[in-house]
Design a protein around this motif. Structure first.
Motif, short mmCIF file in Angstrom:
data_model
loop_
_atom_site.label_atom_id
_atom_site.label_comp_id
_atom_site.label_asym_id
_atom_site.label_seq_id
_atom_site.Cartn_x
_atom_site.Cartn_y
_atom_site.Cartn_z
N GLY A 142 -0.61 9.16 -6.42
CA GLY A 142 -0.97 8.65 -5.11
C GLY A 142 -1.03 9.75 -4.07
O GLY A 142 -0.59 10.89 -4.30
N SER A 175 3.33 6.37 -5.48
CA SER A 175 3.33 6.27 -6.93
C SER A 175 2.70 7.52 -7.53
O SER A 175 1.96 8.25 -6.85
CB SER A 175 2.59 5.01 -7.39
OG SER A 175 1.24 5.07 -6.98
N GLU A 211 0.82 -1.20 0.00
CA GLU A 211 0.00 0.00 0.00
C GLU A 211 0.86 1.26 0.00
O GLU A 211 0.47 2.28 -0.57
CB GLU A 211 -0.93 0.00 1.22
CG GLU A 211 -2.01 -1.09 1.18
CD GLU A 211 -2.89 -0.96 -0.05
OE1 GLU A 211 -3.32 0.17 -0.36
OE2 GLU A 211 -3.13 -1.99 -0.70
N LYS A 244 1.69 2.29 -3.42
CA LYS A 244 0.58 2.96 -4.10
C LYS A 244 0.51 4.43 -3.70
O LYS A 244 0.20 5.30 -4.52
CB LYS A 244 -0.74 2.27 -3.76
CG LYS A 244 -0.85 0.85 -4.28
CD LYS A 244 -2.19 0.22 -3.88
CE LYS A 244 -2.29 -1.22 -4.34
NZ LYS A 244 -3.58 -1.84 -3.92
N GLU A 245 0.80 4.72 -2.43
CA GLU A 245 0.70 6.10 -1.97
C GLU A 245 1.79 7.00 -2.55
O GLU A 245 1.56 8.19 -2.76
CB GLU A 245 0.76 6.14 -0.44
CG GLU A 245 -0.48 5.60 0.24
CD GLU A 245 -0.50 5.95 1.72
OE1 GLU A 245 -1.33 6.78 2.12
OE2 GLU A 245 0.32 5.40 2.47
#
Length: 800
Positions: free
Chosen positions: A244, A241, A235, A238-239
């Motif tokens: 994000g 990226s 996760e 993802k943040e």
């Protein structure tokens, strides 16, 4: 109250503005009279044919203001408003038109809040219509269909008066078949800050820009030299990226003048991702991490963004100060974790961001405090607490500066609640985001116009803004920093500002702490489990040759167990704590005694081996192995009931430790082996086994000795018999020669004397038979051949 202040230096509205509004009021009077004279049944019928209005007074047509630019116009600007109108009724709206309406100046900060809550209420004041060409018409609005609109109007046409905040309404008016006259069917109110000239006294504004996330790393690390970190999920990737949440916080914040508030755990986690790492989710599968380049890019951008900026570091893992104060202080060791989380901050942030952070600030959840929270917040060294204004309230007609002393050398830095909360909630819709931005600016300008004195204001938004919330914050802050009434200030400078002597300095009691926040706190059981894990770690680390390989990752994991991010995620918090403790239990069990089955001892003394197994990567030492006999009258270990020996085992090896025992009697004795640390505390589970003692008696020894003696005697007897037989064989040829010489008349080949050749053949045959058959040691060999007819010699025995 702070909202009761009148504006200073505001000018009267222009005459033409007054005339236009007065004329509109007079022109609307006959229409209002006609509406009041309509039969009540007509209104009821009309209400039944259209969608009923909401309790708030929302119209049958919804109006959404998706953008308003510029957010804070000045002289010569053109204000552009765009959005959509949607017919929510069952009948088509005809002759529809969208208009801009400028309402009166809003004089207090509480009025802004009230208007924001009723922004779509058609029952409230709608303001004067700008009219003219600044409108957009729709011949027909079909039910359920959204229609876009855009209206641009020079700011001069808005007839704005003195500096201040004005209500700007966007209305949709039209007719329906049931009510065939023009009326307002929907409205959206927003705020228009108006400060065309530089303010003589600007408000100093500090905006906190938080970089905080949830906990992603486990306590587990790889067994290699680098101790490859293990993540519970991807996760965090993802943040950071592109697009994000954390990526947006960095890319938006780098162009703003803000105070960065960082959690060192987030920095350490991303830094760990720049190297080799593994991902092990709840299903137990392990995959190699693949986002090293992404992590490097994000850290590089963050380093560039914070260069030369103020960076405030929270304790490692962002521990929940309120939970600790209310539920953790009664659990031994809880405050020490907060101290550890503070001590590692400076090195962590400097190593990764290359800037020296300010560690003097504590930030409780939502800035809510009571005496116990302040006490805990300052226990680890912080002397400044970020509080929110709705917790430390002032009974003043204006908003005082943020800093104020609250006793014990502690400064409360009070963040303005009205400017800190507009960006909460769902801002994914453009209309909600626009309203939040305009509301923030309106509050800021109204605060600045309250007095002629300069004040310091702090804005502390939510800890983990979403992407849409971050974008709204960035838009609002960019407009504020480009405006004429505010200037930026660091948090440290805001804390040093001269306090307002009239400001409230009394910390509210525990009974005033918000109930909803208390319901989200970590329970006492959480701190008890953390303490239990710490106790196990303390016992475990003393036997390790390289303690840092275990102590450091587990210490940081326990900091994460106290994180503020667990609020509202109780199930996930329990799972995280249990995983940490279970993993530690597995490591502890890696050093253990190998179980033994029953052991048999034959004799008065013997040795008993006990094996210690070390499945860890590193070696263990400082252990004592104690072997205890529970029946020392039968079996002693050494010279007593028990004996201890030191143990040191290399990683991945086993070692057998031998104990000398002595038996006093036959039978079974129970023996217990137990590892101990050097301070005398048991380590691991004991291993119990039985020892069966078989003692050897003197009678048995005599029997064995007698048998051995008989074997020796039998061997000696055989030796003498063989020697005597050899002597006879040597003497018999000589006698035969003498007999042959004494009887020359005997013919050659005549039968021999039966006591000569025949007897000799029989004796040789008997001797051969005895040599080929096994002899018993107790049987004496015969001296004379069996069945001999000759008389027996002296001392001979004859077999019959």
């Amino acid at each position: 109250m702070a909202d009761a202040a009148d504006f200073q230096g505001t000018s009267a509205s222009p005459a033409r503005r007054w005339l236009r509004r007065t004329g509109a009021l007079l022109a609307g009077a006959p229409l209002l009279t006609g509406l009041l004279q309509l039969p009540g049944a007509t209104s009821a019928d009309a209400a039944g044919q259209e969608s009923p209005q909401a309790a708030s007074g929302a119209g049958s047509v919804s109006v959404a203001v998706d953008s308003l630019t510029p957010s804070a116009p000045t002289e010569g600007d053109t204000v552009t408003v765009s959005g959509t109108v949607t017919n929510n009724g069952k009948q088509a709206v005809t002759d529809a038109h969208v208009d801009l309406r400028v309402g009166p100046q809003i004089g207090t900060r509480s009025s802004i809040d009230t208007l924001a809550r009723k922004s779509d209420d058609i029952q409230g004041p709608v303001g004067e219509e700008v009219g003219g060409k600044y409108t957009e018409k729709f011949p027909r609005l079909t039910p359920g269909v959204a229609e876009p609109f855009t209206i641009s109007v020079p700011v001069d046409e808005l007839d704005l008066g003195g500096d201040g905040v004005y209500q700007l309404g966007v209305t949709l008016s039209g007719e329906t078949a049931a009510q065939p006259w023009d009326r307002v069917l929907g409205i959206q109110r927003t705020f228009l800050p108006w400060q065309p000239e530089e303010a003589g006294t600007k408000t100093r504004t500090t905006f906190l820009w938080p970089l905080v996330s949830t906990s992603h790393m486990a306590a587990e690390t790889g067994s290699n030299e680098q101790q490859t970190p293990v993540f519970r999920d991807e996760e965090l990737a993802k943040e950071i990226s592109p697009g994000g949440r954390l990526d947006q916080m960095v890319s938006l914040g780098k162009s703003l003048d803000v105070t960065w508030v960082v959690d060192p755990d987030l920095l350490a986690s991303v830094d760990a991702m720049t190297r080799s790492y593994e991902v092990r989710p709840a299903d137990g599968t392990t995959t190699p991490g693949r986002n090293q380049e992404l992590a490097k890019k994000w850290l590089t951008e963050l380093q560039q963004a914070v260069a030369g900026k103020e960076v405030v570091a929270l304790p490692y893992g962002d521990p929940d100060l309120a939970s600790l104060a209310h539920n953790g202080t009664s659990v031994t060791g809880s405050l020490s974790h907060l101290k550890e989380a503070t001590d590692v901050v400076d090195d962590t942030v400097k190593t990764i961001l290359h800037v020296k952070p300010d560690t003097d600030f504590a930030w409780p959840v939502d800035g809510a405090v009571d005496p116990s929270i302040v006490k805990v917040a300052t226990s680890a060294g912080a002397d400044k607490v970020i509080v929110r204004g709705d917790s430390l309230q002032d009974n003043l007609s204006y908003t005082p500066s943020a800093a104020r002393p609250i006793g014990g050398g502690t400064t409360a830095v009070v963040a303005d609640a009205r400017m800190s909360t507009p960006f909460q909630g769902d801002l994914t819709r453009a209309s909600a985001s626009t309203l939040a931005v305009q509301r923030f600016l309106a509050q800021s300008l109204t605060l600045g116009l309250q007095t002629g004195k300069q004040r310091s204001v702090v804005v502390a938004p939510q800890r983990m803004p979403t992407v849409s919330q971050a974008q709204a914050m960035s838009e609002a802050l960019a407009a504020l920093q480009g405006g004429n009434w505010s200037e930026s200030q660091d948090l440290a400078d805001a804390a040093k500002a001269k306090p307002d002597p009239a400001a409230n300095t009394k910390v509210p009691p525990a009974s005033d702490y918000p109930r909803d926040l208390r319901g989200q706190e970590l329970p006492r059981a959480a701190f008890e489990q953390i303490a239990r894990t710490q106790g196990k770690l303390d016992k475990f680390k003393v036997i390790l040759t390289i303690q840092s390989r275990v102590v450091t990752p587990f210490g940081r994991a326990m900091n994460r167990e106290m994180s503020t991010s667990w609020r509202g995620r109780n199930v996930a918090a329990v799972g995280y704590r249990s995983d940490i403790e279970s993993y530690l239990d597995g490591l502890i069990d890696g050093v253990k005694l190998i179980k033994k089955t029953e052991t048999k001892l034959s004799g008065r003394s013997a040795t008993i081996p006990v094996t210690v197994q070390n499945n860890l990567v590193q070696g263990v030492e400082h252990l004592q192995l104690r072997l205890t006999s529970q029946n020392p009258t039968r079996l002693k270990i050494g010279d007593a009931a028990y004996k201890e020996q030191p143990v040191a085992v290399n990683g991945g090896h086993s070692q057998s430790v031998k104990f000398t025992t002595s038996a006093n009697a036959n039978g079974q004795a129970k023996v217990v082996a137990q590892l101990y640390t050097e301070d005398g505390r048991p380590y691991g589970d004991p291993v119990a086994f039985d020892v069966r003692v078989t003692e050897v008696t003197p009678t048995v020894m005599l029997v064995i000795g007698g048998g051995f003696l008989l074997l020796v005697l039998a061997g000696f007897r055989m030796y003498t018999q063989r020697k005597r037989a050899a002597a006879r064989e040597a003497a018999e040829p000589e006698a035969e020669r003498e007999e042959a010489a004494g009887d020359p008349q005997e013919p050659v080949g005549a039968p021999q004397n039966p006591h000569t050749a025949g007897d000799r053949l029989r004796e040789e045959s008997a001797a051969g038979s005895r040599a080929g058959a096994p002899e018993q040691p107790s049987d004496a060999a015969p001296d004379t051949a069996a069945e001999s007819a000759d008389p027996s010699g002296t001392g001979e025995r004859v077999d019959r």
